[in-house]
Design an enzyme around this catalytic site. Structure first.
Site, short mmCIF file in Angstrom:
data_model
loop_
_atom_site.label_atom_id
_atom_site.label_comp_id
_atom_site.label_asym_id
_atom_site.label_seq_id
_atom_site.Cartn_x
_atom_site.Cartn_y
_atom_site.Cartn_z
N ASP A 67 -0.07 13.67 81.73
CA ASP A 67 -1.11 13.89 80.73
C ASP A 67 -2.28 14.70 81.29
OD1 ASP A 67 -2.00 11.90 82.44
OD2 ASP A 67 -2.08 10.33 80.92
N ASN A 136 -5.14 -1.52 78.48
CA ASN A 136 -4.73 -1.94 77.13
C ASN A 136 -3.23 -1.76 76.90
OD1 ASN A 136 -4.54 0.82 76.99
ND2 ASN A 136 -5.93 1.09 75.27
N HIS A 138 -1.48 0.97 77.74
CA HIS A 138 -1.00 2.34 77.51
C HIS A 138 -0.23 2.87 78.72
CE1 HIS A 138 -5.08 4.28 78.92
NE2 HIS A 138 -4.20 4.45 79.86
N GLU A 143 -1.55 5.44 73.47
CA GLU A 143 -2.41 4.31 73.18
C GLU A 143 -1.74 3.34 72.20
OE1 GLU A 143 -4.89 3.96 75.00
OE2 GLU A 143 -6.48 5.43 74.75
C1 GLP Z 1 -5.45 6.74 82.72
C2 GLP Z 1 -4.13 7.53 82.77
C3 GLP Z 1 -2.93 6.59 82.85
C4 GLP Z 1 -3.17 5.54 83.92
C5 GLP Z 1 -4.37 4.72 83.54
C6 GLP Z 1 -4.63 3.54 84.48
O1 GLP Z 1 -5.80 6.37 81.44
N1 GLP Z 1 -3.96 8.40 81.66
O2 GLP Z 1 -1.77 7.36 83.11
O3 GLP Z 1 -2.03 4.74 84.09
O4 GLP Z 1 -5.48 5.60 83.54
O5 GLP Z 1 -5.49 3.91 85.49
P1 GLP Z 1 -5.88 2.99 86.72
O6 GLP Z 1 -4.72 3.09 87.64
O7 GLP Z 1 -7.11 3.63 87.26
O8 GLP Z 1 -6.11 1.63 86.19
#
Ligand code: GLP
Length: 241
Positions: A67, A136, A138, A143
């Site tokens: 992404d 959440n 995702h 989402e």
């Molecule tokens: C972002 C990314 C996700 C990732 C998420 C969790 O929103 N788009 O791909 O998994 O963050 O991030 P963290 O590892 O900092 O909790």
């Protein structure tokens, strides 16, 4: 089949995951990887850089990031382009033509999503998709919603995600409201999935996702339907009671 690996701590989770990725690369140097951002995979990238310094050859490996934010130029410090440069690409010999990240600045965003999806297909599809888990539920930026895009598409980020990611920006209003993300279908088409989850704060969400009902309200729950998934955590994970 789902395998769950419980590491003792974050460093071990990172090392195990990097070794898993490296094992695939050694067996198939021209493999195609799907790559995540967020704080969780930072340790994996640093372990991979160490493996590279010890001789792991990444020159033939093709990578597709999951992404990118819409509206952040690649040079913006919080773009996922910058993230990947900082944590992986600038440390390794890996031709830039072999790594792909959606272009969140494209004038035609829909066209960009289609182009990205076609590039994945042209590369032969993803061998291993490495994923993090949003607080959440995702995955990528898919989402919770009643309808999930299956292909690469543009999404509006939820309040929760905007707040969760605000820690990387000076203030919350700087967090982009939209992103391009591979869809759940693009993720599910990978040959194998490595889901990496760190921190007990995500324990309940992960338990729901892995052992609860499969629902678009928890996008990660759809991974239960994947035939080859490996989950790595740094906390214990009892099934739902
Ligand atoms: C972002 C990314 C996700 C990732 C998420 C969790 O929103 N788009 O791909 O998994 O963050 O991030 P963290 O590892 O900092 O909790």
């Amino acid at each position: 089949m789902m395998r769950i690996i419980v590491a003792d701590h974050y460093k071990e989770l990172s090392r195990w995951s990097a070794q898993f990725v490296a094992g695939l690369i050694r067996g198939k140097p021209n493999c195609v990887l799907g790559l995540p951002t967020g704080s969780t995979p930072i340790g994996i990238y640093s372990e991979l850089v160490q493996l590279y310094e010890q001789g792991l050859d990444l020159r033939y490996t093709e990578t597709f990031n999951l992404d990118e934010y819409v509206g952040l130029p690649p040079s913006h410090p919080q773009s996922y382009h910058s993230f990947m440069q900082e944590h992986l690409f600038r440390h390794i010999d890996h031709p830039s033509s072999h790594y792909h990240i959606p272009d969140g600045m494209a004038a035609d965003l829909e066209g960009e999503c289609q182009r990205y999806e076609e590039m994945i297909l042209a590369a032969g599809g993803i061998d291993l998709m490495v994923l993090g888990l949003g607080p959440n539920g995702h995955i990528g930026f898919n989402e919770p919603d009643s309808h999930l895009g299956t292909k690469t598409h543009v999404v509006s980020l939820t309040r929760e995600t905007i707040q969760a990611n605000a820690r990387f920006f000076r203030e919350e209003k700087e967090v982009p409201r939209k992103a391009i993300t591979m869809g759940v279908g693009s993720i599910m088409q990978a040959q194998e999935i490595l889901l990496v989850v760190s921190g007990t704060g995500k324990r309940e969400m992960l338990r729901q996702a892995l052992f609860g009902e499969v629902t678009t309200r928890i996008p990660a729950s759809i991974l239960q339907l994947h035939p080859h998934i490996v989950v790595v955590t740094d906390f214990s994970l009892e099934p739902l009671g």
